[in-house]
Design a protein around this motif. Structure first.
Motif, PDB file in Angstrom:
ATOM      1  N   SER A 175     -27.382 -11.057  31.844  1.00 36.69           N
ATOM      2  CA  SER A 175     -26.147 -10.987  32.641  1.00 36.69           C
ATOM      3  C   SER A 175     -26.388 -10.272  33.960  1.00 36.69           C
ATOM      4  N   ALA A 176     -27.048  -9.124  33.886  1.00 34.58           N
ATOM      5  CA  ALA A 176     -27.277  -8.327  35.089  1.00 34.58           C
ATOM      6  C   ALA A 176     -28.163  -9.058  36.092  1.00 34.58           C
ATOM      7  N   LYS A 177     -29.222  -9.682  35.602  1.00 30.20           N
ATOM      8  CA  LYS A 177     -30.161 -10.356  36.496  1.00 30.20           C
ATOM      9  C   LYS A 177     -29.514 -11.555  37.181  1.00 30.20           C
ATOM     10  N   ARG A 178     -28.787 -12.349  36.418  1.00 34.93           N
ATOM     11  CA  ARG A 178     -28.139 -13.517  37.015  1.00 34.93           C
ATOM     12  C   ARG A 178     -27.040 -13.105  37.996  1.00 34.93           C
ATOM     13  N   LEU A 179     -26.317 -12.051  37.672  1.00 38.35           N
ATOM     14  CA  LEU A 179     -25.268 -11.586  38.578  1.00 38.35           C
ATOM     15  C   LEU A 179     -25.852 -11.062  39.891  1.00 38.35           C
ATOM     16  N   THR A 180     -26.907 -10.261  39.818  1.00 35.85           N
ATOM     17  CA  THR A 180     -27.498  -9.734  41.055  1.00 35.85           C
ATOM     18  C   THR A 180     -28.101 -10.853  41.903  1.00 35.85           C
ATOM     19  N   GLU A 181     -28.683 -11.853  41.246  1.00 39.66           N
ATOM     20  CA  GLU A 181     -29.217 -12.998  41.994  1.00 39.66           C
ATOM     21  C   GLU A 181     -28.110 -13.711  42.761  1.00 39.66           C
ATOM     22  N   GLN A 182     -26.959 -13.929  42.113  1.00 41.22           N
ATOM     23  CA  GLN A 182     -25.847 -14.632  42.758  1.00 41.22           C
ATOM     24  C   GLN A 182     -25.160 -13.762  43.801  1.00 41.22           C
ATOM     25  N   ILE A 183     -25.109 -12.459  43.562  1.00 41.61           N
ATOM     26  CA  ILE A 183     -24.533 -11.535  44.548  1.00 41.61           C
ATOM     27  C   ILE A 183     -25.309 -11.607  45.855  1.00 41.61           C
ATOM     28  N   LYS A 184     -26.640 -11.624  45.745  1.00 45.08           N
ATOM     29  CA  LYS A 184     -27.477 -11.720  46.940  1.00 45.08           C
ATOM     30  C   LYS A 184     -27.344 -13.098  47.588  1.00 45.08           C
ATOM     31  N   LYS A 185     -27.411 -14.131  46.776  1.00 45.47           N
ATOM     32  CA  LYS A 185     -27.398 -15.505  47.285  1.00 45.47           C
ATOM     33  C   LYS A 185     -26.095 -15.835  47.991  1.00 45.47           C
ATOM     34  N   LYS A 186     -24.991 -15.374  47.427  1.00 42.36           N
ATOM     35  CA  LYS A 186     -23.670 -15.732  47.954  1.00 42.36           C
ATOM     36  C   LYS A 186     -23.065 -14.621  48.807  1.00 42.36           C
ATOM     37  N   ASN A 187     -23.855 -13.560  49.021  1.00 43.27           N
ATOM     38  CA  ASN A 187     -23.415 -12.443  49.865  1.00 43.27           C
ATOM     39  C   ASN A 187     -22.085 -11.864  49.373  1.00 43.27           C
ATOM     40  N   ILE A 188     -22.018 -11.594  48.081  1.00 43.64           N
ATOM     41  CA  ILE A 188     -20.825 -11.026  47.461  1.00 43.64           C
ATOM     42  C   ILE A 188     -20.887  -9.500  47.554  1.00 43.64           C
ATOM     43  N   ASP A 189     -19.791  -8.886  47.883  1.00 45.67           N
ATOM     44  CA  ASP A 189     -19.726  -7.428  47.976  1.00 45.67           C
ATOM     45  C   ASP A 189     -19.488  -6.865  46.571  1.00 45.67           C
ATOM     46  N   ALA A 190     -20.581  -6.698  45.827  1.00 44.06           N
ATOM     47  CA  ALA A 190     -20.487  -6.224  44.444  1.00 44.06           C
ATOM     48  C   ALA A 190     -21.784  -5.535  44.057  1.00 44.06           C
ATOM     49  N   GLU A 191     -21.722  -4.672  43.043  1.00 43.77           N
ATOM     50  CA  GLU A 191     -22.908  -4.015  42.521  1.00 43.77           C
ATOM     51  C   GLU A 191     -22.876  -4.061  40.998  1.00 43.77           C
ATOM     52  N   VAL A 192     -24.061  -4.059  40.404  1.00 42.26           N
ATOM     53  CA  VAL A 192     -24.194  -4.195  38.954  1.00 42.26           C
ATOM     54  C   VAL A 192     -24.851  -2.943  38.391  1.00 42.26           C
ATOM     55  N   LEU A 193     -24.240  -2.377  37.366  1.00 43.21           N
ATOM     56  CA  LEU A 193     -24.770  -1.206  36.679  1.00 43.21           C
ATOM     57  C   LEU A 193     -24.944  -1.516  35.199  1.00 43.21           C
ATOM     58  N   VAL A 194     -26.159  -1.318  34.675  1.00 43.18           N
ATOM     59  CA  VAL A 194     -26.429  -1.457  33.240  1.00 43.18           C
ATOM     60  C   VAL A 194     -26.431  -0.073  32.610  1.00 43.18           C
ATOM     61  N   VAL A 195     -25.625   0.099  31.569  1.00 41.37           N
ATOM     62  CA  VAL A 195     -25.595   1.353  30.812  1.00 41.37           C
ATOM     63  C   VAL A 195     -26.228   1.086  29.454  1.00 41.37           C
ATOM     64  N   ASN A 196     -27.364   1.734  29.178  1.00 38.90           N
ATOM     65  CA  ASN A 196     -28.095   1.508  27.937  1.00 38.90           C
ATOM     66  C   ASN A 196     -28.308   2.831  27.212  1.00 38.90           C
ATOM     67  N   LYS A 197     -28.352   2.789  25.882  1.00 32.60           N
ATOM     68  CA  LYS A 197     -28.385   4.026  25.106  1.00 32.60           C
ATOM     69  C   LYS A 197     -29.709   4.758  25.172  1.00 32.60           C
ATOM     70  N   ASP A 198     -30.808   4.049  25.476  1.00 31.88           N
ATOM     71  CA  ASP A 198     -32.068   4.761  25.655  1.00 31.88           C
ATOM     72  C   ASP A 198     -32.814   4.202  26.852  1.00 31.88           C
ATOM     73  N   GLY A 199     -34.005   4.728  27.075  1.00 29.55           N
ATOM     74  CA  GLY A 199     -34.715   4.403  28.300  1.00 29.55           C
ATOM     75  C   GLY A 199     -35.508   3.125  28.278  1.00 29.55           C
ATOM     76  N   PHE A 200     -35.394   2.336  27.186  1.00 24.55           N
ATOM     77  CA  PHE A 200     -36.183   1.117  27.087  1.00 24.55           C
ATOM     78  C   PHE A 200     -35.324  -0.113  26.857  1.00 24.55           C
ATOM     79  N   HIS A 201     -35.774  -1.216  27.433  1.00 26.30           N
ATOM     80  CA  HIS A 201     -35.303  -2.559  27.091  1.00 26.30           C
ATOM     81  C   HIS A 201     -36.295  -3.109  26.071  1.00 26.30           C
ATOM     82  N   TYR A 202     -35.787  -3.544  24.914  1.00 25.49           N
ATOM     83  CA  TYR A 202     -36.655  -4.017  23.835  1.00 25.49           C
ATOM     84  C   TYR A 202     -36.542  -5.531  23.667  1.00 25.49           C
TER      85      TYR A 202
END
Length: 396
Positions: free
Chosen positions: A20-47
């Motif tokens: 979700s985060a990766k696709r949203l940031t790609e589209q935000i850049k591509k379409k010049n949308i004024d938005a930011e994406v924050l991922v909140v995860n319980k620990d320091g790793f993506h598994y």
């Protein structure tokens, strides 16, 4: 001055959250949308949980399964390490142990918790590889299996995470012991009538079911269908089911899936018909009560008629992020739920299936239609390569 930048918070940094985060940031850049994406995860790793399987059987190392969550920032994604306590959707706030996160849009992708205490004795014995810590314990237990051991693979209930898992693991348990010169009887206790057959909520159809049963037979696995768990008698080292009692020397267990505590604690996030899950609207993946909340986690898959698996979560995330972009721009087309490909182990080889996911208007949910593609030596390498490449993309 009030900021007009739209804040999109992703609750959870697993497969659904990352996609979700990766696709949203790609589209935000591509379409010049004024938005930011924050991922909140319980620990320091993506598994990448499928790689825990390889760790348990000695084909992989812990570092192969994970990458630092902070590495998402190279894609323009902001990150925060915090354990989410609840969602206050009425006030557009995610409440964490360390702080609060305001949002204009929220994607919920918190996976599932486990319910070991749902059945007597299930929490008292057995190993599993559904976490990295569990995989390391299972690896140790497998290394200590003696000759003429009884290995029981127990599936307490359906649906469970990764529907094909027991039909991969049982042949692998047989192969593992054989390759080490030990004799072992492997028994698979399955609560359903045939491998991965129930529809809705996870059935992969007769072709794949037949292939999986043939694979179990090929590896000498005793398959016991309709084995409803009653208890695990730790003193007698026996699994008691509706189909009989089964002695074990090593118990391998599949965790019962339960709703994450953060969603249990949140108003409107418990599915009334079955409190193991959270609600979601098919097609859009919106929360039925909150238009600014999208559901893209395993906790919502059964609600829309689909079993628990990462490939299905990925499609949920694609749909959810596509519809958020549509909300933000007013022009982007809504993203339909995508077909998926399943790749599994069959001993030293691998197999592939593909699933269309049409929407049934009368049932109000998706009804997957899956087909068996074939079994190939390269199929095993394909699965390992895909998941390994996924993690490597976040390491470098």
């Amino acid at each position: 001055m009030v900021s007009l930048t739209k804040k999109i918070v992703i609750a959870g940094g697993g497969v659904g959250g990352y996609i979700s985060a990766k696709r949203l940031t790609e589209q935000i850049k591509k379409k010049n949308i004024d938005a930011e994406v924050l991922v909140v995860n319980k620990d320091g790793f993506h598994y990448m949980p499928p790689l825990f399987f390889d760790v348990a059987f000695g084909y992989g190392e812990p570092e192969d399964t994970r990458a630092p969550v902070v590495n998402m920032e190279k894609y323009g994604i902001k990150t925060a390490v915090d354990e989410i306590q609840k969602i206050d959707a009425a006030n557009r706030t995610v409440v964490g142990a360390k702080g609060k996160y305001q949002y204009d849009y929220l994607v919920v992708s918190l996976g599932t918790d486990v319910g070991w205490n749902a059945y007597p004795g299930l929490d008292k014995d057995g190993v599993h590889n559904f976490t990295l810590e569990g995989a390391l314990e299972m690896k140790k237990a497998l290394s200590q299996v003696k000759d003429n051991s009884n290995i029981v693979l127990l599936v307490p209930e359906f649906p469970y995470r990764c529907g094909i898992y027991p039909y991969e693991a049982a042949p692998m348990l047989s192969l593992y012991t054989k390759q080490r010169g030990r004799k072992a009887k492997v028994t698979l206790l399955d609560p359903i009538p045939a491998p991965i057959m129930p529809v809705p909520n996870g059935g992969l159809g007769p072709e794949i079911s037949r292939f999986l049963k043939e694979t179990l037979d090929e590896f000498g696995v005793e398959y016991v269908p309709n084995a409803k768990l009653r208890e695990v008698d730790v003193q007698k080292k026996t699994v008691v089911t509706s189909s009989g009692e089964f002695k074990y020397d090593l118990l391998v267990k599949v965790p019962p899936a339960r709703l994450p505590k953060a969603l249990e604690n949140s108003e409107g996030f418990v599915f009334k018909q079955d409190p193991r899950w959270s609600p979601a609207m098919p097609r859009s993946m919106r929360h039925p009560q909150y238009d600014d909340v999208y559901m893209a986690g395993e906790h919502s898959l059964p609600t829309i008629g689909i079993g628990l698996a990462g490939v299905f979560v990925e499609s949920m995330a694609i749909t959810a992020s596509g519809n958020i972009v549509a909300d933000l721009t007013g022009f982007a087309p809504a993203q339909p739920y995508s077909p998926v490909t399943c790749v599994g182990y069959a001993g030293e080889r691998g197999w592939m299936g593909t699933c269309e996911v049409p929407f049934d208007e009368q049932k109000g949910m998706y009804v997957p239609k899956c087909y068996f593609v074939g079994k190939y030596t390269v199929g095993r390498l394909l699965k390992q390569g895909f998941y390994g490449g996924w993690i490597d993309s976040l390491k470098f």
